[in-house]
Design an enzyme around this catalytic site. Structure first.
Site, PDB file in Angstrom:
ATOM      1  N   VAL A  45      26.724 -44.571  12.210  1.00 18.75           N
ATOM      2  CA  VAL A  45      27.398 -44.847  13.482  1.00 18.75           C
ATOM      3  C   VAL A  45      28.208 -43.616  13.897  1.00 18.75           C
ATOM      4  O   VAL A  45      28.915 -43.015  13.080  1.00 18.75           O
ATOM      5  CB  VAL A  45      28.324 -46.082  13.371  1.00 18.75           C
ATOM      6  CG1 VAL A  45      29.170 -46.246  14.629  1.00 18.75           C
ATOM      7  CG2 VAL A  45      27.491 -47.360  13.140  1.00 18.75           C
ATOM      8  N   LYS A  46      28.052 -43.277  15.175  1.00 17.76           N
ATOM      9  CA  LYS A  46      28.856 -42.181  15.732  1.00 17.76           C
ATOM     10  C   LYS A  46      29.969 -42.779  16.582  1.00 17.76           C
ATOM     11  O   LYS A  46      29.726 -43.645  17.428  1.00 17.76           O
ATOM     12  CB  LYS A  46      27.970 -41.292  16.605  1.00 17.76           C
ATOM     13  CG  LYS A  46      28.736 -40.238  17.374  1.00 17.76           C
ATOM     14  CD  LYS A  46      27.804 -39.254  18.052  1.00 17.76           C
ATOM     15  CE  LYS A  46      28.610 -38.288  18.898  1.00 17.76           C
ATOM     16  NZ  LYS A  46      27.806 -37.206  19.431  1.00 17.76           N
ATOM     17  N   THR A  47      31.192 -42.320  16.351  1.00 22.53           N
ATOM     18  CA  THR A  47      32.301 -42.876  17.111  1.00 22.53           C
ATOM     19  C   THR A  47      33.359 -41.803  17.342  1.00 22.53           C
ATOM     20  O   THR A  47      33.077 -40.606  17.197  1.00 22.53           O
ATOM     21  CB  THR A  47      32.866 -44.136  16.384  1.00 22.53           C
ATOM     22  OG1 THR A  47      33.839 -44.746  17.206  1.00 22.53           O
ATOM     23  CG2 THR A  47      33.484 -43.802  15.034  1.00 22.53           C
TER      24      THR A  47
END
Ligand code: 5RP
Length: 292
Positions: free
Chosen positions: A204-206
């Site tokens: 996940v990219k955040t």
């Protein structure tokens, strides 16, 4: 609905306790995946450090020619030795990046919006799984809009890509988008990152936020953190340091590398923090030395 109304039970993220199901694999949450998935994840996350420097230059997919990326053919090749993964569109990769490079590939597979829209929260899956396989993609990046108008269709896109990825052992990178009207709070990022992981994303990219270590602890897959708008190099390195201290598995930085006064030096300084345990201060000194 449980937890939405009524008695609030306090949460405990057990920050001091490492992820309990690592097994003998170096990527969080991937211990039970098959060999092909693990092979791709090992091209993204260095098996020695467990970390990654992803370099995002997919901005053109909705921004067109971005400052710093006017000439992909000139800007990208000098950076290749210093980053682990290229996050890009198939158009940029095929036209401007030599296939002889050894970086991993995070292939942007959604599109459909442009800077001319008021609402950027609607995209479609634009790249077939067969083309991701042809590109030898190590993961497929899908934009998601939790809490925004495009939530339903983006989570449907995400699920379709995850399903196709599971069929052919290609991981999916879920990207948490933050629209103008959306809050950049730990409450939002805990919600969005956890939803994406539970839907089946392997990465996940955040974004960084207050209480980031709680966001990271509550997400059972690795988090990679976007750099966001260009900051002074010292501040961008401080951001990279804080996210790694907070439990991220790496950065997925774009503008803070390619818009730097010295992109190659900046990529190397970020690498020092992510893989070699440099503090932000040490990395900035290193950056200054290289860029003079
Ligand atoms: C858009 C993206 C971009 O790749 C990413 O935000 C670019 O990185 P940076 O913000 O560091 O320029 O995922 O949602």
């Amino acid at each position: 609905m449980a937890d939405k109304d009524g008695l609030k039970v306090p949460k405990d993220y057990h920050i001091a306790e490492p992820f309990a199901n690592m097994g003998d694999f170096h990527v969080k949450g991937a211990n039970s995946l098959d060999w092909g998935m693990k092979k791709h994840l090992s091209r993204i996350f260095n098996p020695k450090t467990g970390h990654t420097v992803m370099f995002a230059f997919d901005h053109g997919y909705f921004m067109g020619s971005t400052s710093g990326l006017e000439r992909l053919d000139l800007v990208i090749p000098p950076l290749l030795p210093y980053v682990d993964v290229l996050m890009a569109t198939r158009g940029a990769l095929r036209t401007c990046v030599p296939a002889s490079n050894t970086c991993g590939v995070a292939l942007r597979v959604t599109s459909g919006s442009s800077m001319l829209d008021d609402d950027l929260s609607h995209e479609v899956v634009a790249v077939d799984i067969e083309d991701a396989i042809r590109m030898n993609a190590d993961c497929m990046a899908v934009q998601t809009f939790v809490g925004a108008d495009g939530q339903l269709s983006s989570l449907e896109n995400l699920s379709r890509v995850i399903n196709a990825g599971l069929k052919y052992s290609i991981p999916t990178l879920g990207v948490v988008a933050v629209g103008k009207q959306m809050e950049r709070t730990d409450r939002f990022f805990k919600l969005a990152t956890r939803i994406l992981a539970e839907l089946g994303c392997q990465i996940v990219k955040t974004y960084y936020c207050e209480n980031f270590e709680e966001v990271a602890a509550a997400c059972p897959v690795p988090l990679v953190i976007a750099g966001g708008k260009k900051l002074p190099e010292k501040d961008a390195l401080n951001l990279a340091y804080k996210v790694m201290q907070g439990g991220a598995a790496g950065v997925d930085m774009g503008r803070n590398i390619f818009q730097s006064t010295h992109p190659v030096a900046m990529a190397q300084a970020v690498h020092k923090i992510v893989h070699e345990g440099f503090t932000d201060k040490e990395a900035f000194e290193f950056f200054e030395e290289l860029s003079h």
